[in-house]
Each structure stands twice: as C-alpha cells, then as structure tokens.
Design a protein around this motif. Structure first.
Motif, short mmCIF file in Angstrom:
data_model
loop_
_atom_site.label_atom_id
_atom_site.label_comp_id
_atom_site.label_asym_id
_atom_site.label_seq_id
_atom_site.Cartn_x
_atom_site.Cartn_y
_atom_site.Cartn_z
N ALA A 275 0.82 -1.21 0.00
CA ALA A 275 0.00 0.00 0.00
C ALA A 275 0.86 1.26 0.00
CB ALA A 275 -0.93 0.01 1.21
N PHE A 276 1.98 1.24 0.72
CA PHE A 276 2.86 2.40 0.80
C PHE A 276 3.99 2.35 -0.22
CE2 PHE A 276 1.13 2.57 5.22
CZ PHE A 276 0.51 3.81 5.10
N ASP A 277 3.96 1.35 -1.10
CA ASP A 277 4.94 1.24 -2.19
C ASP A 277 6.37 1.31 -1.68
OD1 ASP A 277 5.71 0.91 -4.82
OD2 ASP A 277 5.61 3.05 -5.29
N PHE A 278 6.68 0.43 -0.73
CA PHE A 278 8.04 0.39 -0.18
C PHE A 278 9.06 0.25 -1.31
CE2 PHE A 278 7.31 -1.46 4.37
CZ PHE A 278 6.50 -0.37 4.69
N GLU A 279 10.13 1.01 -1.21
CA GLU A 279 11.19 0.94 -2.20
C GLU A 279 11.92 -0.39 -2.08
OE1 GLU A 279 13.86 4.28 -2.21
OE2 GLU A 279 12.20 5.70 -2.06
N LEU A 280 12.14 -1.03 -3.24
CA LEU A 280 12.90 -2.27 -3.25
C LEU A 280 14.38 -1.94 -3.06
CD1 LEU A 280 11.15 -4.15 -6.18
CD2 LEU A 280 10.63 -4.22 -3.74
N LEU A 281 15.09 -2.83 -2.41
CA LEU A 281 16.50 -2.63 -2.14
C LEU A 281 17.34 -3.50 -3.06
CD1 LEU A 281 16.33 -2.84 1.76
CD2 LEU A 281 16.11 -0.79 0.32
N ASP A 282 18.61 -3.17 -3.18
CA ASP A 282 19.51 -4.07 -3.89
C ASP A 282 19.94 -5.17 -2.92
OD1 ASP A 282 21.50 -2.98 -2.22
OD2 ASP A 282 22.36 -1.75 -3.80
N THR A 283 20.67 -6.14 -3.42
CA THR A 283 21.08 -7.28 -2.58
C THR A 283 21.82 -6.81 -1.34
OG1 THR A 283 21.19 -8.70 -4.51
CG2 THR A 283 22.37 -9.45 -2.57
N GLY A 284 22.71 -5.83 -1.50
CA GLY A 284 23.45 -5.30 -0.35
C GLY A 284 22.54 -4.68 0.69
N GLY A 285 21.50 -3.99 0.25
CA GLY A 285 20.55 -3.39 1.18
C GLY A 285 19.77 -4.44 1.95
N TYR A 286 19.31 -5.48 1.25
CA TYR A 286 18.59 -6.56 1.95
C TYR A 286 19.51 -7.29 2.91
CZ TYR A 286 14.44 -6.08 -0.99
OH TYR A 286 13.30 -5.61 -1.60
N ASP A 287 20.76 -7.52 2.50
CA ASP A 287 21.70 -8.22 3.38
C ASP A 287 22.02 -7.39 4.62
OD1 ASP A 287 21.78 -10.45 1.73
OD2 ASP A 287 23.64 -9.85 0.73
N ALA A 288 22.17 -6.07 4.45
CA ALA A 288 22.43 -5.20 5.60
C ALA A 288 21.23 -5.18 6.54
CB ALA A 288 22.76 -3.78 5.14
N GLY A 289 20.02 -5.13 5.97
CA GLY A 289 18.81 -5.18 6.80
C GLY A 289 18.69 -6.49 7.54
N ALA A 290 19.04 -7.59 6.87
CA ALA A 290 18.99 -8.91 7.52
C ALA A 290 19.96 -8.97 8.68
CB ALA A 290 19.31 -9.99 6.49
N LYS A 291 21.15 -8.46 8.47
CA LYS A 291 22.15 -8.45 9.55
C LYS A 291 21.63 -7.67 10.75
CE LYS A 291 27.00 -7.34 10.37
NZ LYS A 291 28.23 -6.79 9.77
N PHE A 292 21.01 -6.51 10.48
CA PHE A 292 20.43 -5.71 11.56
C PHE A 292 19.33 -6.46 12.28
CE2 PHE A 292 17.28 -2.80 13.25
CZ PHE A 292 18.07 -1.93 13.99
N LEU A 293 18.40 -7.09 11.52
CA LEU A 293 17.29 -7.82 12.14
C LEU A 293 17.78 -8.99 12.99
CD1 LEU A 293 14.58 -7.91 9.33
CD2 LEU A 293 14.51 -6.64 11.48
N LEU A 294 18.83 -9.64 12.55
CA LEU A 294 19.35 -10.77 13.33
C LEU A 294 20.08 -10.30 14.58
CD1 LEU A 294 20.48 -13.11 10.44
CD2 LEU A 294 18.52 -13.41 11.98
#
Length: 194
Positions: free
Chosen positions: A169-188
């Motif tokens: 609904a808010f049209d979240f911006e897609l990230l590149d692989t590095g962005g998703y990996d950095a977010g995953a590291k933060f979430l973990l």
C-alpha cells in the motif's frame, strides 16, 4: 501511490537518527523501519512489540524457521519488498541460502523437516484463501508440530500479512542485494523491537 510522509514526515531527531543509520550502515533505512517511526503511538510501537514477540520471542521454532515463514507468507502475498527482506534474513539465520531458495521455489521437494513443510503449507493456504480447515490443522499436528508451534506460526503469519499489505500500500522501495543483506544483519542482531 507512495505517500510523501515516508520520505520527509518526521521530527528532526528522527531524521537525524535516519541519517546516522545511513552513515554507519552505508544503506538508507528501509521503508519498513521508517513506517514504525511515523505515528508510533498509533501503529509503530504496537507493531514492533507484536512482531518482536512473533519473530524473536520464546518458541520451539528457530529464528531461521520464523524468518522463512515470513518469506513464505510474503511470497504467497506477492510482496516484493518483504520477499527480499525475509529471504535474506532467513538465509543468514540458517547460514544456508540454497535451502531458503529451495523452499520458495518448490515447498514439496525442499530439503526441510516435514513439520516445517506442513506448517508452511498451512500458512500458505491461510494467506491465499483466508481460511484453513480442521483437516489442515490435523495434518500439521500429524507432522509432529505442537499446538504451541501452530500458535507461534500463526503469529508470524499475522504479522506478515499486515506488513505485506502495508509494504504494498505504501509502495516500499525495493533494495539491492546489499541493502537486503544489511537489513537482515540488523534484524538478526537487533530484532524487531527497535
């Protein structure tokens, strides 16, 4: 349509925090995180508490299992941002990207335990059809999953059915692989509580 609020509708202290995160991580703060800072009294604080409990609270499911559930539910909802985010997080949690990809490619042939497979099958049906039967639940129980594990999995499903709809609904911006990996590291490392 992406509301401008996700780009600039924050207090100065919050904007400073976003800048610091970008400076130290090398990546912008994902929209999912930005959303919880907007109207935290209405949505953000409650969402963080619920999602933290579902994803990192005490459970017989591992963190990797729950992140895989989030990715699987997101795939059932075709939510591109959340598929990317939780595929990366599950892969890092398991330290096994091929296993995660196998589940998302073909659940029935993926190299996972039967209890997890039965649970994912049920979560996918619930997400797609908005209903499950007593027979569906008996299949999950017969695969060795406890009632508490079912409740825990349903909490993950609830959290990500909400998050997927907000992401789209808010049209979240897609990230590149590095962005998703950095977010995953933060979430973990930090979880969903902030």
């Amino acid at each position: 349509m992406r509301p401008g609020i996700l780009n600039h509708g924050y207090k100065p202290a919050t904007k400073l925090l976003f800048t610091m995160i970008r400076l130290f991580s090398g990546h912008p703060l994902p929209d999912a995180a930005k959303l919880v800072f907007y109207r935290p009294d209405f949505y953000g604080n409650a969402a963080k508490r619920f999602t933290q409990e579902a994803m990192r609270g005490q459970s017989a499911w591992s963190v990797g299992d729950r992140e895989l559930m989030a990715a699987y539910v997101s795939q059932a909802n075709e939510s591109a941002f959340c598929i990317g985010a939780h595929t990366a997080t599950a892969a890092q949690a398991y330290r096994d990207k091929p296993r995660v990809q196998a589940v998302l490619t073909d659940l029935e042939s993926a190299p996972i335990e039967e209890g997890l497979r039965a649970t994912l099958r049920m979560l996918g049906k619930l997400t797609r059809d908005a209903t499950v039967s007593a027979g569906d639940m008996r299949e999950v129980l017969a695969a060795g999953v406890s009632r508490q594990q079912i409740q825990d999995a349903l909490a993950v499903c609830t959290a990500f059915n909400i998050t997927n709809r907000l992401a789209d609904a808010f049209d979240f911006e897609l990230l590149d692989t590095g962005g998703y990996d950095a977010g995953a590291k933060f979430l973990l490392k930090r979880g969903y509580g902030g």
